[in-house]
Design a protein around this motif. Structure first.
Motif, short mmCIF file in Angstrom:
data_model
loop_
_atom_site.label_atom_id
_atom_site.label_comp_id
_atom_site.label_asym_id
_atom_site.label_seq_id
_atom_site.Cartn_x
_atom_site.Cartn_y
_atom_site.Cartn_z
N PHE A 82 -32.80 -8.49 8.87
CA PHE A 82 -31.95 -8.06 9.98
C PHE A 82 -32.73 -8.18 11.28
CE2 PHE A 82 -28.25 -6.09 7.88
CZ PHE A 82 -28.71 -6.08 6.56
N TYR A 124 -24.59 -2.74 8.63
CA TYR A 124 -25.57 -2.71 7.55
C TYR A 124 -24.88 -2.54 6.19
CZ TYR A 124 -29.53 -1.41 4.65
OH TYR A 124 -30.46 -1.36 3.63
N LYS A 157 -25.02 -5.34 3.29
CA LYS A 157 -25.63 -4.93 2.03
C LYS A 157 -24.69 -5.24 0.87
CE LYS A 157 -26.21 -0.74 1.87
NZ LYS A 157 -26.33 0.69 1.92
#
Ligand code: 5GP
Length: 197
Positions: free
Chosen positions: A9, A183, A187
């Motif tokens: 990231f 996120y 994920k």
């Protein structure tokens, strides 16, 4: 460069946009992603700790590391060097850990070229006046440094469209919520891919 395991990231955004505050809160509740601590030749600001915020190094040592090809990326920003060490990040990724780099735009561009699958997030200020106010408010730069940073900010903002996600930091809580959503989503994509679904 191939990255089979962990996800990378990249967080970018102009100086003073509030990345530090948002990330501090983000890491308080996300323990499965590693923050890559950069090296810099900048002097520590009050409260900054070697090995926590940065590894503060001498210019000569930084330049030696450049020569020895030890950086994944590095850049000169406002008269100081900043860089991400290769070994740590590559090892963490190969062990399946997600890694987050908080870097400026030149470095981010290099990472995007090396890791086309990296997830890029750009933080924008609500407006330039607000940003200037925040930069001055933290009272860590002299007038010349502030002017340099403001000039750089204007150039950096033109690069926001190159990033996958753009998050406006108007209110910290809202920006944090958006970062968390990005996120969680990324994920999940990873888990789906690993399951072969
Ligand atoms: P500051 O001096 O305000 O801590 O950081 C100045 C800029 O350098 C920020 O935009 C920050 O994201 C960036 N930066 C911090 N570490 C790195 C790094 O390792 N590489 C690059 N390219 N930029 C970095």
């Amino acid at each position: 460069m191939e990255n089979k395991n962990g996800k990378l990231f990249i967080i970018t955004g102009p100086s003073g946009v509030g990345k530090g505050t948002i990330l501090k809160k983000f890491f308080e509740s996300n323990h499965n992603i590693i923050y890559s601590i950069s090296e810099t030749t900048r002097k520590p600001r009050p409260g900054e700790v070697h090995g926590v915020n940065y590894f503060f190094v001498e210019k000569e040592d930084f330049e030696k590391s450049i020569k020895n090809d030890e950086f994944l990326e590095w850049a000169k920003y406002s008269d100081n060097y900043y860089g991400t060490k290769k070994n740590f990040v590559l090892k963490a990724l190969s062990q399946g850990a997600d890694v987050l780099l908080e870097i400026e735009t030149q470095g981010a561009k290099k990472i995007m070229e090396k890791f086309p699958d990296c997830i890029t997030i750009f933080f924008t200020p609500p407006n330039l006046d607000e940003l200037e106010k925040r930069l001055r408010g933290r009272k860590t730069e002299d007038e010349e440094a502030i002017q340099k940073r403001l000039h750089q900010v204007k150039q950096e903002l033109t690069l926001a469209p190159l990033y996958k996600y753009s998050i406006e930091n108007d209110k910290i809580e809202d920006a944090l919520e958006k970062l968390q959503a990005v996120y969680n989503k990324e994920k999940d994509i990873q888990i789906l891919k690993q399951d072969g679904k």
